[in-house]
Design an enzyme around this catalytic site. Structure first.
Site, PDB file in Angstrom:
ATOM      1  N   LYS A 282       0.844  -1.201   0.000  1.00 26.77           N
ATOM      2  CA  LYS A 282       0.000   0.000   0.000  1.00 26.77           C
ATOM      3  C   LYS A 282       0.878   1.250   0.000  1.00 26.77           C
ATOM      4  O   LYS A 282       2.004   1.212   0.476  1.00 26.77           O
ATOM      5  CB  LYS A 282      -0.873   0.020   1.262  1.00 26.77           C
ATOM      6  CG  LYS A 282      -2.041  -0.938   1.242  1.00 26.77           C
ATOM      7  CD  LYS A 282      -2.886  -0.790   2.492  1.00 26.77           C
ATOM      8  CE  LYS A 282      -4.063  -1.750   2.485  1.00 26.77           C
ATOM      9  NZ  LYS A 282      -5.033  -1.504   1.422  1.00 26.77           N
ATOM     10  N   ARG A 356     -10.614 -11.305   1.506  1.00 25.39           N
ATOM     11  CA  ARG A 356     -11.422 -12.377   0.928  1.00 25.39           C
ATOM     12  C   ARG A 356     -10.686 -13.717   0.970  1.00 25.39           C
ATOM     13  O   ARG A 356     -11.312 -14.772   1.049  1.00 25.39           O
ATOM     14  CB  ARG A 356     -11.828 -11.997  -0.513  1.00 25.39           C
ATOM     15  CG  ARG A 356     -10.671 -11.775  -1.443  1.00 25.39           C
ATOM     16  CD  ARG A 356     -11.039 -10.986  -2.680  1.00 25.39           C
ATOM     17  NE  ARG A 356     -11.063  -9.543  -2.438  1.00 25.39           N
ATOM     18  CZ  ARG A 356     -11.354  -8.627  -3.363  1.00 25.39           C
ATOM     19  NH1 ARG A 356     -11.660  -8.983  -4.595  1.00 25.39           N
ATOM     20  NH2 ARG A 356     -11.343  -7.357  -3.050  1.00 25.39           N
TER      21      ARG A 356
HETATM   22  N1  BES Z   1      -8.357  -3.633   4.134  1.00 20.36           N
HETATM   23  C1  BES Z   1      -8.433  -3.216   2.799  1.00 20.36           C
HETATM   24  C2  BES Z   1      -9.690  -2.418   2.474  1.00 20.36           C
HETATM   25  C3  BES Z   1      -9.720  -1.001   2.982  1.00 20.36           C
HETATM   26  C4  BES Z   1      -8.971  -0.021   2.376  1.00 20.36           C
HETATM   27  C5  BES Z   1     -10.556  -0.667   4.015  1.00 20.36           C
HETATM   28  C6  BES Z   1      -9.049   1.278   2.822  1.00 20.36           C
HETATM   29  C7  BES Z   1     -10.657   0.642   4.446  1.00 20.36           C
HETATM   30  C8  BES Z   1      -9.881   1.610   3.855  1.00 20.36           C
HETATM   31  C9  BES Z   1      -8.414  -4.420   1.861  1.00 20.36           C
HETATM   32  O1  BES Z   1      -7.673  -5.495   2.281  1.00 20.36           O
HETATM   33  C10 BES Z   1      -7.836  -3.958   0.576  1.00 20.36           C
HETATM   34  O2  BES Z   1      -6.686  -3.603   0.554  1.00 20.36           O
HETATM   35  N2  BES Z   1      -8.638  -3.968  -0.485  1.00 20.36           N
HETATM   36  C11 BES Z   1      -8.198  -3.521  -1.746  1.00 20.36           C
HETATM   37  C12 BES Z   1      -8.754  -4.452  -2.777  1.00 20.36           C
HETATM   38  C13 BES Z   1      -8.185  -4.233  -4.140  1.00 20.36           C
HETATM   39  C14 BES Z   1      -6.734  -4.611  -4.181  1.00 20.36           C
HETATM   40  C15 BES Z   1      -8.972  -5.052  -5.117  1.00 20.36           C
HETATM   41  C16 BES Z   1      -8.705  -2.101  -1.945  1.00 20.36           C
HETATM   42  O3  BES Z   1      -9.838  -1.798  -1.531  1.00 20.36           O
HETATM   43  O4  BES Z   1      -7.959  -1.281  -2.462  1.00 20.36           O
HETATM   44 MN    MN Z   2      -5.646  -5.302   1.700  1.00 21.30          MN
END
Ligand code: BES
Ligand code: MN
Ligand code: ZN
Length: 501
Positions: A282, A356
Site C-alpha cells: 500500500k 477475501r
Molecule cells: N483492508 C483493505 C480495504 C480497505 C482499504 C478498508 C481502505 C478501508 C480503507 C483491503 O484489504 C484492501 O486492501 N482492499 C483492496 C482491494 C483491491 C486490491 C482489489 C482495496 O480496496 O484497495
Molecule cells: Mn488489503
C-alpha cells in the site's frame, strides 16, 4: 456504571444532576415544566431572556435552582418539535448524547435523566431506554491505556437513573436497559480491540483475548493453529500469513443461549491485525489505519460479549480468521495460485485483496456448525468507502429475508446498512486464465466483485456480508474505532431470539 429505571418527580430527587429537555423555540418538556413549576418560572424566565432556546444538542447547566432538590439542573436542547409533540430518532440520539457529554464534563456522580419520556417517532419506551446505556458507555469511553499519564481530571458518572412514565415501568423496559448496558459494553470492547496498535494486537493477542472472554462469560473456545489449518487445507488463508513473523490463528467462540438443537447464527470476522498490502504494498500515507483491518473480528468479540451479558436466548458462534498481511521473501506474490479449503483454486493477482482470501476458508469452515445463517463482517474494500462513505455499511446477501432482517436491525439501532447487488453478471470479472478464479475483479464495482468472490464459498447456507470499510473507524482528528456494526448485529440477534421463543 450502574443503570436503573424509575418513575420519579424530577424536582424532588436529591441527585447531583437532573436532566430535562427543552424543545427548539423554548417549549418545555413535561419534566422541565415540573422543574419550572417548583422554581416559580425559573426556566421560563431563562427562555424568555434568550438564555436557552432548545436548539438541538445545546445544553445549559444550572446550579441551585430554587425549590429543586438536585444540585444541578441540566437543560438539553431537543431541536424542533414534530407534529405529534415529540422529536425524531436522530434528534433523540443527538440530544441524549449531548446530555451525557455535558454531565460527564461536570462533577456529576449520579444523574436522573428525563429524556426517555419524550415521544420519539414510532419508537416505544424500551427502544428509548435501551439507547441511554449504549450512549452512556459511548461518551464515557476513553482509550488511554497506552499513555504514560492518564487523565484523572474527570469524575466518573457512576449511577444513572432513567426516568419514565409510571405506565412504562414494565419488565420489557427493564430488559431493554440491561440490553443497552450489554450492547454498550460490547461496543467498548470492539473499539478497544480496534484501537490497539498492530504491535500489541497480534493474532496471538486476539487468541488470548478470546480465551479470556470465554472464561469470563462461559463461552466455548477453540483456537486452530497453523498446523491445524494446514491439515484442513486452508491454503488460501495461509497464503496471506506466509509473509509474517506472527503465527496465524483461527479463533472459534461459541455462545449457547438457545436450545441445544437450535441452529446457530455464525458470525465470521475479518481479523487482519495489520494490512500492509503485502507484496502489492500500500502507499505510505494513512497506512497506520490498516491496524483497523481487524475491526470485523473485533465486532464479533463485542457482539458475543453483549449476547453473553444480556443472556440472549439464541446460539451464536464466532469464527475469526486472523493474521498479518506483510511483504517478505516468503510472502505470496502476484500470480501465485493457491487452493482453498473448498477445493477451489485462486490466482492471487493482488496480495492486497487479502481479506477475501482469509474469509473464504473461514466461510467454508463455518459449514460444520450447521448454521441457520452466516454473516461475515469485514473491512473489505476501499471501494465501499467510495460508494457509501462513512454513513452506512455495505450489505450483500444470497437470501432476501436475511438481508431484510439485517437492514431492519440497522434501522432500529441507527447503525444502518445499505444493500448492494450480487448479480451473476459480476462474476465475469473474477475470471482467471490459470485458476478457478482471480482474487480481484478490476476497478468497476470493487465492493460487489469482492462480495461475489465470497459468494462462491457460501452456497451451502443463508449468508450475508457486511462491508464495514467506511464505518468501522473514523479518520482524522477523531481517529478511532466506532464499534460498528455491534449495534446492528446485536439487534439482529435479539430480533431473531425473540422470534424463536
Ligand atoms: N483492508 C483493505 C480495504 C480497505 C482499504 C478498508 C481502505 C478501508 C480503507 C483491503 O484489504 C484492501 O486492501 N482492499 C483492496 C482491494 C483491491 C486490491 C482489489 C482495496 O480496496 O484497495
Ligand atoms: Mn488489503
Ligand atoms: Zn485488508
Amino acid at each position: 456504571m450502574e443503570f436503573s429505571i424509575k418513575s420519579l418527580a424530577p424536582e424532588k430527587q436529591p441527585a447531583s444532576c437532573v436532566a430535562v429537555g427543552v424543545f427548539d423555540g423554548g417549549k418545555l418538556s413535561h419534566a422541565a415544566r415540573a422543574v419550572d413549576a417548583v422554581s416559580r418560572g425559573y426556566l421560563r424566565k431563562l427562555v424568555r431572556n434568550g438564555d436557552f432556546q432548545g436548539a438541538l444538542g445545546c445544553t445549559l447547566t444550572l446550579f441551585s435552582v430554587p425549590g429543586v432538590a438536585a444540585a444541578r439542573v441540566l437543560l438539553v436542547g431537543l431541536g424542533k418539535e414534530e407534529g405529534g409533540g415529540g422529536i425524531g430518532e436522530r434528534e433523540y440520539l443527538a440530544a441524549t448524547r449531548a446530555m451525557l457529554k455535558a454531565i460527564a464534563d461536570t462533577g456529576t456522580k449520579d444523574a436522573l435523566l428525563c429524556l426517555a419520556e419524550i415521544a420519539v417517532g414510532e419508537h416505544d419506551t424500551p427502544w428509548k431506554v435501551r439507547q441511554v446505556p449504549i450512549l452512556a458507555h459511548e461518551t464515557a469511553y476513553r482509550f488511554d491505556q497506552l499513555r504514560s499519564k492518564k487523565d484523572k481530571s474527570r469524575t466518573l458518572l457512576a449511577k444513572i437513573v432513567v426516568n419514565v412514565a409510571r405506565v412504562s415501568l414494565t419488565p420489557r423496559t427493564g430488559e431493554a436497559l440491561r440490553q443497552g448496558d450489554a450492547i454498550g459494553q460490547g461496543i467498548c470492547l470492539t473499539r478497544t480491540l480496534g484501537n490497539l496498535p498492530g504491535n500489541i494486537c497480534t493474532p496471538s493477542y486476539l487468541a488470548e483475548q478470546a480465551r479470556a472472554l470465554a472464561k469470563t462469560h462461559k463461552l466455548g473456545v477453540k483456537i486452530l493453529e497453523q498446523k491445524d489449518m494446514e491439515k484442513l487445507g486452508m491454503g488460501s488463508l495461509l497464503s496471506v500469513s506466509k509473509g509474517s513473523r506472527q503465527p496465524p490463528k483461527l479463533i472459534v467462540l461459541e455462545y449457547h443461549g438457545g436450545a441445544a438443537k437450535q441452529k446457530p447464527v455464525v458470525l465470521v470476522g475479518k481479523g487482519i491485525t495489520f494490512d500492509s498490502g503485502g507484496i502489492s504494498l500500500k502507499p505510505g500515507p494513512e497506512m497506520d489505519e490498516m491496524k483497523f483491518d481487524m475491526c470485523g473480528a473485533a465486532s464479533v468479540f463485542g457482539t458475543l460479549k453483549a449476547c453473553a451479558l444480556m443472556g440472549l436466548r439464541h446460539n451464536v458462534v464466532g469464527v475469526i480468521p486472523t493474521c498479518e498481511n506483510m511483504p517478505d521473501g516468503a510472502a505470496s506474490k502476484p500470480g501465485d495460485i493457491v487452493t482453498s479449503m473448498s477445493g477451489q483454486t485462486i490466482e492471487i493477482l493482488n496480495t492486497d485483496a487479502e481479506g477475501r482470501l482469509i474469509l473464504c476458508d473461514a466461510l467454508t469452515y463455518a459449514e460444520r456448525f450447521n448454521p441457520s445463517a452466516v454473516i461475515d463482517i469485514a473491512t473489505l474494500t476501499g471501494a465501499c468507502v467510495i460508494a457509501l462513505g462513512h454513513v452506512v455499511s455495505g450489505l450483500f446477501s444470497n437470501k432476501a429475508a436475511l438481508a431484510e432482517d439485517l437492514l431492519a436491525a440497522g434501522r432500529a439501532s441507527f447503525d444502518r446498512a445499505w444493500q448492494l447487488p450480487l448479480h451473476e453478471d459480476y462474476q465475469e470479472q473474477l475470471k482467471s486464465n490459470f485458476a478457478d478464479m482471480a482474487n480481484i475483479g478490476g476497478r468497476p464495482a470493487g465492493s460487489i466483485t469482492a462480495a461475489c468472490f465470497l459468494a462462491r464459498f457460501t452456497k451451502k447456507y443463508d449468508w450475508a456480508h457486511l462491508d464495514i470499510a467506511g464505518t468501522a473507524w473514523k479518520s482524522g482528528k477523531e481517529k478511532g474505532a466506532t464499534g460498528r456494526p455491534v449495534p446492528l448485529l446485536t439487534h439482529f440477534l435479539m430480533q431473531r431470539a425473540g422470534r424463536s421463543k
